[in-house]
Design an enzyme around this catalytic site. Sequence first.
Site, PDB file in Angstrom:
ATOM      1  N   LYS A  77       0.850  -1.194   0.000  1.00 46.74           N
ATOM      2  CA  LYS A  77       0.000   0.000   0.000  1.00 46.74           C
ATOM      3  C   LYS A  77       0.884   1.241   0.000  1.00 46.74           C
ATOM      4  O   LYS A  77       1.870   1.305   0.741  1.00 46.74           O
ATOM      5  CB  LYS A  77      -0.914  -0.020   1.241  1.00 46.74           C
ATOM      6  CG  LYS A  77      -1.965   1.089   1.267  1.00 46.74           C
ATOM      7  CD  LYS A  77      -2.870   0.972   2.498  1.00 46.74           C
ATOM      8  CE  LYS A  77      -4.001   1.993   2.488  1.00 46.74           C
ATOM      9  NZ  LYS A  77      -4.893   1.865   3.666  1.00 46.74           N
ATOM     10  N   SER A 157      -9.985   2.056   2.579  1.00 42.93           N
ATOM     11  CA  SER A 157      -9.051   2.783   1.740  1.00 42.93           C
ATOM     12  C   SER A 157      -8.045   1.892   1.005  1.00 42.93           C
ATOM     13  O   SER A 157      -7.485   2.318   0.001  1.00 42.93           O
ATOM     14  CB  SER A 157      -8.272   3.784   2.584  1.00 42.93           C
ATOM     15  OG  SER A 157      -7.439   3.136   3.519  1.00 42.93           O
ATOM     16  N   SER A 181     -10.418  -0.079   6.811  1.00 47.27           N
ATOM     17  CA  SER A 181      -9.744   0.058   5.518  1.00 47.27           C
ATOM     18  C   SER A 181      -9.040  -1.195   5.002  1.00 47.27           C
ATOM     19  O   SER A 181      -8.599  -1.216   3.859  1.00 47.27           O
ATOM     20  CB  SER A 181      -8.728   1.200   5.566  1.00 47.27           C
ATOM     21  OG  SER A 181      -9.379   2.433   5.438  1.00 47.27           O
TER      22      SER A 181
END
Lengths: 494, 96
Positions: A77, A157, A181
């Site tokens: 990420k 997210s 997330s």
Amino acid sequence: MLTDLTIAQAAEGLRRRDFSAAELTKAHTGAIGQLNERLNAYITVTADKAEAAATQADKALAAGDAPTLTGIPLGIKDLFCTEGVKTTAASRILGNFIPPYESTVTANLLKNGAVFLGKTNLDEFAMGSANLTSAFGEVENPWHRTGDASVLVPGGSSGGSAAAVAAHIAMGATGTDTGGSIRQPAAYCGIVGLKPTYGRCSRWGTIAFASSLDQAGPMTRTVEDAAIMLQAMAGHDPKDSTSADLAVPDYRAATTRSLKGLRVGIPAEYRPEGMSAELLAVWQKGIDMLRDAGCEIVDVSLPHTKYGLATYYIIAPAECSSNLARYDGVRFGVRAEGATSLDDLYEKTRHDGFGEEVRRRILVGTYVLSAGYYDAYYLKAQKVRTLIRRDFTSAFEKVDVLLTPTAPTATFGRDEKPEDPVQMYLNDIFTVPASMAGQPAMSVPVALDSRGLPLGLQLIGRHFDEETLIAAGAALEKAAAFSARPDLRAGAAA
Amino acid sequence: MSLDPATTRRIARLARIGLDDQETEAVRTQLGGILGWIEILNEVDVEGVPPMVGTTMHAALPQREDIVTDGDCQEKVLSNAPDRAGPFFTVPKVVE
């Protein structure tokens, strides 16, 4: 196909010399080349670096005794700082930021031999539930409704990580979870997402959103793979004062643990009015599967559940307004031109550098922390947070783990995005309470809905008891035998 | 819950986020909506409940030896500077 393997299978295949780490990485970088333009799951692809790392991995494997993740290609990420590789948090303000250091979690993965394919897309600064706020474009969910080509959101997210893993352009990926997330995008993309206990993984070098909530975790296609990745990511780090100085157990061993006598709590408050019959049926199916595996099902109550989201939307913005104060255009990041005063430099830089949702959260946070409102909002929220945590503490006196839906719906269309920010926040209604209390939680894909989209169930555990999540998650996975794959994936691209 | 334009401008000023009039109005409406929704917390009785100030499971934060563990990396520190002069960060001249 090499891209269809799980991490556990690939690790075995590499050791049997069925294929090389170089071949495994090439299969993935090739698939990224074919699919990423459409999915936009990666912001930065580091194919050359990955291939060099794979060559090293092959040497280590030939020498024997290589750590578990040696040669396993992963997505990272773009919120984890990676030394020498651009790290943007999906924000314009960090569009040119190249960290001179490596986050602890990614350093741990590298130490374990992992190969990094690139940096995955996310909502800007991890603020969002649909991956629609990235400064580098929206991510497409590799799943589509049966007979309907509409573009769906991957959740957020960690939407890029979830889409990459679901589309087989990463074997696993790191995510971060502040209010859901990791778990919500995992559910939306039909994969496994594990948010460990707050303190299990170091936050050092991960770009901060809300420091009392942020926690890194693995996103994978199987529970066993999540256990393998977490094993490498977790551990005490003196550089994060909230990192727990506790031994990391053998998570993989937990996947085969018997569930006989395990008490599973079903919280009444996770059944709000208007919940779809389909989701209720999937939840019931999960309950039956765990009962069949030898668990005792117990009704429990978490009475402050309905206040979780409102509490979260005071605490998280408050912490974000403080954490994001550092982006001032002076020492790093993008600086706006044409400032006429120092304040003007700040105001222009932060207006131009941050997207609308990030600005909104900073402003909410600034408001709730400002003189005259602090007690009414922030202090009040901290007290309600205590009550939410007490709910979990008393529930875990009666049960060992909780089972709930992960999200109130399956994924939705990019065009169906609600205009009202509050409606968007409701996606996290079932994931936020565990975050507020610091509990570990995991989403496991269990079924497809009538439109062919994945639905996930969430397991919530006691502090530092990820093993029970993994044991129960593995049992759910086995019973559900969820083998559906999205139409858009490596080797099967439409 | 509705915010007035002056309060909205004050908050934006505190956060050092420049907003034009149109943006201020949009933010005012949205913040009002969010703050109104948050008011659900008024129905919770928190009498005598201590605030939860962190999620850490330890009673006390750890302390470490007061020794140098890092440093001597000036180039790394400056490597992402939007503008620099020698070993310094620089900002545009804003004082006459």
